[in-house]
Design an enzyme around this catalytic site. Structure first.
Site, PDB file in Angstrom:
ATOM      1  N   HIS A 120       0.871  -1.183   0.000  1.00 35.41           N
ATOM      2  CA  HIS A 120       0.000   0.000   0.000  1.00 35.41           C
ATOM      3  C   HIS A 120       0.910   1.235   0.000  1.00 35.41           C
ATOM      4  O   HIS A 120       2.014   1.187   0.558  1.00 35.41           O
ATOM      5  CB  HIS A 120      -0.840  -0.055   1.278  1.00 35.41           C
ATOM      6  CG  HIS A 120      -1.897   0.983   1.393  1.00 35.41           C
ATOM      7  ND1 HIS A 120      -1.627   2.278   1.752  1.00 35.41           N
ATOM      8  CD2 HIS A 120      -3.242   0.916   1.220  1.00 35.41           C
ATOM      9  CE1 HIS A 120      -2.748   2.974   1.794  1.00 35.41           C
ATOM     10  NE2 HIS A 120      -3.751   2.161   1.471  1.00 35.41           N
ATOM     11  N   ASP A 197       3.233  -4.363   8.189  1.00 33.74           N
ATOM     12  CA  ASP A 197       2.034  -3.560   8.017  1.00 33.74           C
ATOM     13  C   ASP A 197       0.842  -4.506   8.185  1.00 33.74           C
ATOM     14  O   ASP A 197       0.496  -5.259   7.271  1.00 33.74           O
ATOM     15  CB  ASP A 197       2.045  -2.924   6.614  1.00 33.74           C
ATOM     16  CG  ASP A 197       0.731  -2.211   6.295  1.00 33.74           C
ATOM     17  OD1 ASP A 197      -0.183  -2.229   7.140  1.00 33.74           O
ATOM     18  OD2 ASP A 197       0.632  -1.647   5.191  1.00 33.74           O
ATOM     19  N   GLN A 200      -4.417  -4.805   7.165  1.00 35.53           N
ATOM     20  CA  GLN A 200      -5.469  -5.744   6.731  1.00 35.53           C
ATOM     21  C   GLN A 200      -5.410  -7.034   7.543  1.00 35.53           C
ATOM     22  O   GLN A 200      -6.452  -7.609   7.875  1.00 35.53           O
ATOM     23  CB  GLN A 200      -5.315  -6.069   5.231  1.00 35.53           C
ATOM     24  CG  GLN A 200      -5.468  -4.874   4.300  1.00 35.53           C
ATOM     25  CD  GLN A 200      -6.887  -4.315   4.265  1.00 35.53           C
ATOM     26  OE1 GLN A 200      -7.861  -4.988   4.605  1.00 35.53           O
ATOM     27  NE2 GLN A 200      -7.015  -3.063   3.850  1.00 35.53           N
ATOM     28  N   LYS A 223     -10.192  -0.196  10.652  1.00 35.73           N
ATOM     29  CA  LYS A 223     -10.452  -1.390   9.828  1.00 35.73           C
ATOM     30  C   LYS A 223     -10.834  -2.578  10.716  1.00 35.73           C
ATOM     31  O   LYS A 223     -11.445  -3.538  10.266  1.00 35.73           O
ATOM     32  CB  LYS A 223      -9.219  -1.747   8.999  1.00 35.73           C
ATOM     33  CG  LYS A 223      -8.918  -0.690   7.925  1.00 35.73           C
ATOM     34  CD  LYS A 223      -7.796  -1.131   7.024  1.00 35.73           C
ATOM     35  CE  LYS A 223      -7.151   0.010   6.292  1.00 35.73           C
ATOM     36  NZ  LYS A 223      -7.872   0.422   5.083  1.00 35.73           N
ATOM     37  N   CYS A 359      -4.738   2.491  -3.741  1.00 32.96           N
ATOM     38  CA  CYS A 359      -3.515   3.010  -3.083  1.00 32.96           C
ATOM     39  C   CYS A 359      -2.340   2.066  -3.265  1.00 32.96           C
ATOM     40  O   CYS A 359      -1.500   1.914  -2.349  1.00 32.96           O
ATOM     41  CB  CYS A 359      -3.743   3.285  -1.598  1.00 32.96           C
ATOM     42  SG  CYS A 359      -5.036   4.470  -1.303  1.00 32.96           S
TER      43      CYS A 359
HETATM   44  N1  PMP Z   1      -1.658  -0.615   4.736  1.00 31.19           N
HETATM   45  C1  PMP Z   1      -2.632  -1.319   4.155  1.00 31.19           C
HETATM   46  C2  PMP Z   1      -2.349  -2.709   3.674  1.00 31.19           C
HETATM   47  C3  PMP Z   1      -3.896  -0.762   4.017  1.00 31.19           C
HETATM   48  O1  PMP Z   1      -4.872  -1.460   3.422  1.00 31.19           O
HETATM   49  C4  PMP Z   1      -4.126   0.558   4.494  1.00 31.19           C
HETATM   50  C5  PMP Z   1      -5.480   1.234   4.366  1.00 31.19           C
HETATM   51  N2  PMP Z   1      -6.113   1.056   3.153  1.00 31.19           N
HETATM   52  C6  PMP Z   1      -3.074   1.237   5.102  1.00 31.19           C
HETATM   53  C7  PMP Z   1      -1.854   0.616   5.216  1.00 31.19           C
HETATM   54  C8  PMP Z   1      -3.218   2.635   5.627  1.00 31.19           C
HETATM   55  O2  PMP Z   1      -4.157   2.720   6.646  1.00 31.19           O
HETATM   56  P1  PMP Z   1      -4.729   4.126   7.118  1.00 31.19           P
HETATM   57  O3  PMP Z   1      -5.224   4.826   5.905  1.00 31.19           O
HETATM   58  O4  PMP Z   1      -5.817   3.757   8.074  1.00 31.19           O
HETATM   59  O5  PMP Z   1      -3.610   4.856   7.789  1.00 31.19           O
END
Ligand code: PMP
Length: 401
Positions: A120, A197, A200, A223, A359
Site C-alpha cells: 500500500h 504492516d 489488513q 479497519k 492506493c
Molecule cells: N496498509 C494497508 C495494507 C492498508 O490497506 C491501508 C489502508 N487502506 C493502510 C496501510 C493505511 O491505513 P490508514 O489509511 O488507516 O492509515
C-alpha cells in the site's frame, strides 16, 4: 443457502445502510462499528471528557485510566509482553511515517530498505521518501503470479546491506497472506529491522506479534471495527528504544528549557500532543466486544462467504481475478469493460465496493492494470449481500457488453 451473520445485528449501521438501499462490501477500506463502540463513545463524552496524563482532577484520572486500560487491551490482543510496547498514533499511515522518521538515523548512504511490490502507498512512500532523502537503495521484492512475495527471490535480495524490511501481512488488493515467518526470520538473521504492516491482517484472525517475530507491527483501528483517527504501533522491547523521537510537543517531554529538552521513552515519548482519547477508549471497547465472540466462528463465516464470492466471480464470463486471494476480499477486472463504468453502475444500484488503484499504483501498473473493482467482506456480511452484488453486477455487465 449461506448462514446469516450472527453478528450483523451488533452493527447498527448495517441496518441503517440497508434502509438507504446500500449493500456495504468495502470493509477493507473501513469497517462498520459495533454497538459496544457507540456505547463507549457516548459514555466517555456523556460523562465528562478530560485530557490524559496531565490533570490531577477526577475526570482527568478517569480518562487516563480508561485510556491506559485500552493500551493493556491492545497489548493483550496482540500478545505483546507489556502495555508499554503499544504506542498510539493516528493511524497505520502515521505509525509507518513514525518508523520511517524514527529509524532514519540508523541508515547510512548506500544501505538498503526492502519492501515488496504489493505494498500500500502507506508502506511504500514513507520508505521511498526516506531513501531519497538519505541516498539509500529501496529494494522491491517481487510478487509471484498468485500474489505472494516470491520467497526464493526475496531471500536472495535481503542481505547484509538490508537495514529494514517492511512488508504487508495481508495484501489490500490481492487478499493474499504473505510468507512472513520465513521472510522475517531471514531478515533478522541478516541484522535488519523488521516492520509488518498489519492494516489488513489484523482484521482476519487474532495476530500474535511474538509468534510473528517482527520488531514492529502497525495497524489502524478503523479497519478492525474500531473508531477512525487511531493507529497502533507495537514494538519489541529491544526495538522501541531504536526509534528517535519524531514529533515534538506536550507530554512527550521530560525537561525543557528554551535551548534544549530531553524526552520520555516510548510509549509516551512517541505520543506528542493530545492523543485521540475517545478513539483509544473506543478501540478498547471494540476489542472487548470482539474478544467476547467465537473467533473460529467468525473465520469460518468469512471463509464460507469468500468461497461463495470467488465461485460467483468464476462462474461469470470474462471476469479475471487479480491474483489468487486467500481471504476476505477479491479484486477483479472484466475483459473489454472499464472498471470505472462497472463501479458507476454498481454504485447506482446501491452496491458499495471500491474501484481504482487501491492506493497501490505501482502494483496495479506492474500487472498492466489501471484499476480494478474490489469486493471486501466484514464479519457482518452475509449471503444476501453477495446475492445483491451479483445481480447488480449481472445487470451492469448486460448494459456494458
Ligand atoms: N496498509 C494497508 C495494507 C492498508 O490497506 C491501508 C489502508 N487502506 C493502510 C496501510 C493505511 O491505513 P490508514 O489509511 O488507516 O492509515
Amino acid at each position: 443457502m449461506l448462514q446469516p451473520s450472527p453478528w450483523r445485528a451488533d452493527f447498527p449501521a448495517i441496518a441503517a445502510l440497508q434502509r438507504q438501499h446500500q449493500t456495504y462490501l468495502d470493509s477493507a477500506a473501513t469497517a462498520q462499528k459495533p454497538q459496544a463502540l457507540l456505547d463507549a463513545l457516548a459514555h466517555y463524552y456523556g460523562n465528562g471528557a478530560a485530557n490524559v496524563h496531565r490533570a490531577q482532577h477526577l475526570p482527568g484520572a478517569l480518562a487516563t485510566q480508561a485510556f491506559e486500560t485500552s493500551r493493556n487491551k491492545v497489548a493483550a490482543w496482540l500478545n505483546a509482553e507489556q502495555a508499554s510496547q503499544i504506542v498510539f498514533t493516528h493511524g497505520a499511515t502515521s505509525a509507518l511515517n513514525l518508523l520511517a522518521y524514527g529509524l532514519a538515523h540508523r541508515l547510512e548512504a548506500g544501505e538498503e530498505i526492502a519492501i515488496s511490490a504489493l505494498e500500500h502507498h502507506a508502506n511504500l512512500l514513507p520508505w521511498q521518501q526516506l531513501a531519497q532523502r538519505r541516498n539509500l537503495r529501496l529494494v522491491v521484492l517481487p510478487v509471484d503470479a498468485s500474489g505472494h512475495i516470491d520467497l526464493e527471490q526475496a531471500l536472495q535480495l535481503i542481505g547484509p546491506r538490508t537495514r529494514v524490511l517492511a512488508v504487508s501481512q495481508l495484501s489490500n488488493v490481492l487478499g493474499t497472506w504473505q510468507p512472513l515467518q520465513a521472510l522475517l526470520a531471514h531478515a533478522r538473521a541478516q541484522g535488519a529491522i523488521t516492520v509488518v504492516d498489519g492494516a489488513q491482517g489484523v482484521v482476519h484472525g487474532q495476530q500474535d506479534v511474538q509468534q510473528l517475530g517482527c520488531d514492529f507491527y502497525v495497524f489502524s483501528s478503523h479497519k478492525l471495527y474500531g473508531p477512525d483517527g487511531v493507529g497502533v504501533l507495537y514494538g519489541r522491547s529491544q526495538a522501541l528504544p531504536l526509534l528517535r523521537h519524531w514529533q515534538f510537543g506536550g507530554e512527550m517531554v521530560q525537561v525543557a528549557d528554551y535551548q534544549s529538552a530531553s524526552f520520555r521513552p516510548a510509549p509516551l515519548g512517541l505520543e506528542a500532543g493530545t492523543p485521540p482519547i475517545a478513539g483509544v477508549i473506543g478501540l478498547g471497547a471494540t476489542l472487548g466486544y470482539l474478544g467476547s465472540l467465537d473467533a473460529s466462528a467468525i473465520s469460518a463465516h468469512e471463509a464460507t462467504l469468500h468461497q461463495h464470492l470467488l465461485r460467483g466471480l468464476a462462474e461469470r464470463d470474462g471476469i479475471r481475478l487479480v491474483g489468487a486471494p486467500d481471504t476476505a476480499l477479491a479484486s477483479f477486472v472484466v475483459e473489454g469493460v472499464h472498471h470505472a463504468d462497472i463501479a458507476h453502475l454498481l454504485t447506482e444500484q446501491g452496491i458499495a465496493v471500491r474501484a481504482g488503484h487501491h492506493c497501490a499504483m505501482p502494483l496495479l501498473n506492474g500487472l498492466g492494470l489501471d484499476g480494478a473493482i474490489r469486493v471486501s467482506l466484514g464479519m457482518y456480511n452475509d449471503g444476501d449481500d453477495l446475492q445483491r452484488f451479483f445481480s447488480a453486477l449481472d445487470q451492469a455487465l448486460e448494459l456494458l457488453r
